[in-house]
Design a protein around this motif. Structure first.
Motif, short mmCIF file in Angstrom:
data_model
loop_
_atom_site.label_atom_id
_atom_site.label_comp_id
_atom_site.label_asym_id
_atom_site.label_seq_id
_atom_site.Cartn_x
_atom_site.Cartn_y
_atom_site.Cartn_z
N SER A 189 -5.45 11.24 3.26
CA SER A 189 -4.72 10.55 4.33
C SER A 189 -4.56 9.06 4.02
O SER A 189 -3.62 8.42 4.51
N TYR A 190 -5.47 8.50 3.22
CA TYR A 190 -5.37 7.08 2.88
C TYR A 190 -4.12 6.82 2.04
O TYR A 190 -3.43 5.82 2.20
N PHE A 191 -3.80 7.71 1.11
CA PHE A 191 -2.63 7.53 0.26
C PHE A 191 -1.34 7.99 0.93
O PHE A 191 -0.24 7.51 0.61
N LYS A 192 -1.42 8.92 1.83
CA LYS A 192 -0.22 9.44 2.48
C LYS A 192 0.37 8.46 3.49
O LYS A 192 1.49 8.65 3.95
N GLN A 193 -0.36 7.43 3.88
CA GLN A 193 0.14 6.51 4.88
C GLN A 193 1.11 5.48 4.30
O GLN A 193 1.81 4.77 5.05
N PHE A 194 1.15 5.35 2.96
CA PHE A 194 2.04 4.39 2.35
C PHE A 194 3.47 4.97 2.27
O PHE A 194 3.68 6.13 1.89
N GLY A 195 4.49 4.09 2.62
CA GLY A 195 5.91 4.49 2.51
C GLY A 195 6.35 5.53 3.53
O GLY A 195 7.30 6.29 3.29
N ALA B 172 -3.11 -6.93 5.57
CA ALA B 172 -3.99 -6.19 6.49
C ALA B 172 -4.87 -5.21 5.72
O ALA B 172 -6.08 -5.06 6.01
N GLN B 173 -4.27 -4.53 4.73
CA GLN B 173 -5.05 -3.61 3.92
C GLN B 173 -6.13 -4.35 3.13
O GLN B 173 -7.27 -3.86 3.00
#
Length: 302
Positions: free
Chosen positions: A292-298, A79-80
């Motif tokens: 926020s783009y990196f904080k959504q992982f994990g 999806a990404q």
């Protein structure tokens, strides 16, 4: 080589080809007994070690279930990737549109510059025509002045000639200059002439000389006044022609300056508009990635 040998060779080639086709179609590697042991895609045919959380094969000793494991990582990654691809396509389309817009602006700028060049050429033509007209008027004025000066010189020569003729006639008629014997007649005898006698003039003669001198003075004054009037008229005409020519040249210069100022204003406004559009496009498509783009992982776990 004989015909029999040729036929034998042809039959041998046909037999070999049929044997090869048979081996290719009917005796492939997949038909052998050891195919299950030697097939290269054997691992692909097997079931994965884990089909899901409810797979009965995955017991406590299978080491297939771990705390915090993300089973949707593949779907999320896909999806990404799809989202990134959509962003890339959007940026590509935006850049393509921007490039097309820049091309159109360059074309419009070129058209404007060509229009300005055409306008400058027309202004140069108008200026050349004005200068030619100015030169023609100056030539005509100079010719007129030459005619006036020539007429003035002819009139002066004529007056000088008349004055000389009048002076000659007066000298011829003057009894004193002509040594009239009656002027030197002796009182003792009309036949005697005394060299020491002064040849005096009568009152009528003196009056005639005075009148003649007065006429000469008046004639000189009239000639001087006429010459002054002619010079003043010539100077006024020359001043009028020069003033008209200067007014035409000033009007041409004013028109050219106005056109140049208008062209400069158009170019300045286009440059400012393009700079504003470029700044807006640069700010819109800066392609900055926020935290926020990196904080959504994990962020999710079981």
């Amino acid at each position: 080589m004989t015909m029999n040998q040729l036929d034998a060779a042809s039959l041998r080639k046909t037999w070999d080809r049929e044997v090869h086709d048979f081996r290719t179609t009917c005796q492939g590697k997949s038909t052998t007994r050891e195919w299950d042991l030697n097939r290269p895609d054997a691992k692909r045919q097997e079931l994965p070690a884990r089909l899901g959380d409810d797979d009965p094969r995955c017991g406590p000793a299978s080491l297939q279930k771990f705390a915090g494991e993300d089973l949707t990582v593949g779907e999320r990654t896909a999806a990404q990737m799809e989202q990134c691809k959509a962003w890339w396509d959007e940026q590509t389309a935006a850049k393509k549109q921007q490039k097309q817009q820049e091309q159109e602006e360059k074309f419009e700028l070129g058209a404007t510059i060509r229009g300005l060049d055409s306008l400058q050429c027309s202004l140069m033509s108008v200026e050349a025509a004005a200068r030619a007209e100015l030169a023609r008027q100056i030539t005509a004025a100079n010719a007129e002045l030459r005619q006036l000066q020539a007429a003035k010189r002819d009139a002066e020569r004529q007056q000088e000639l008349q004055a000389k003729l009048a002076e000659l006639e007066a000298a011829k008629a003057d009894p004193w200059l002509n040594e009239d014997p009656q002027q030197a007649a002796s009182a003792m005898s009309p036949a005697r002439v005394r060299k020491d006698h002064w040849k005096g003039m009568s009152a009528a003669q003196r009056e005639a000389i005075a009148q003649e001198q007065l006429g000469q003075v008046l004639a000189r004054r009239a000639a001087a006044a006429q010459a002054a009037a002619e010079e003043a008229a010539a100077a006024a005409e020359q001043h009028r022609v020069h003033k008209a020519v200067m007014q035409q040249a000033q009007a041409a210069d004013d028109f050219r300056r106005k056109q140049a100022a208008a062209a400069a204003e158009v170019l300045r406004r286009q440059v400012e508009e393009k700079a504003a559009r470029d700044a807006q496009i640069k700010e819109t498509y800066a392609n900055k990635v926020s935290d926020s783009y990196f904080k959504q992982f994990g962020t999710s776990h079981r």
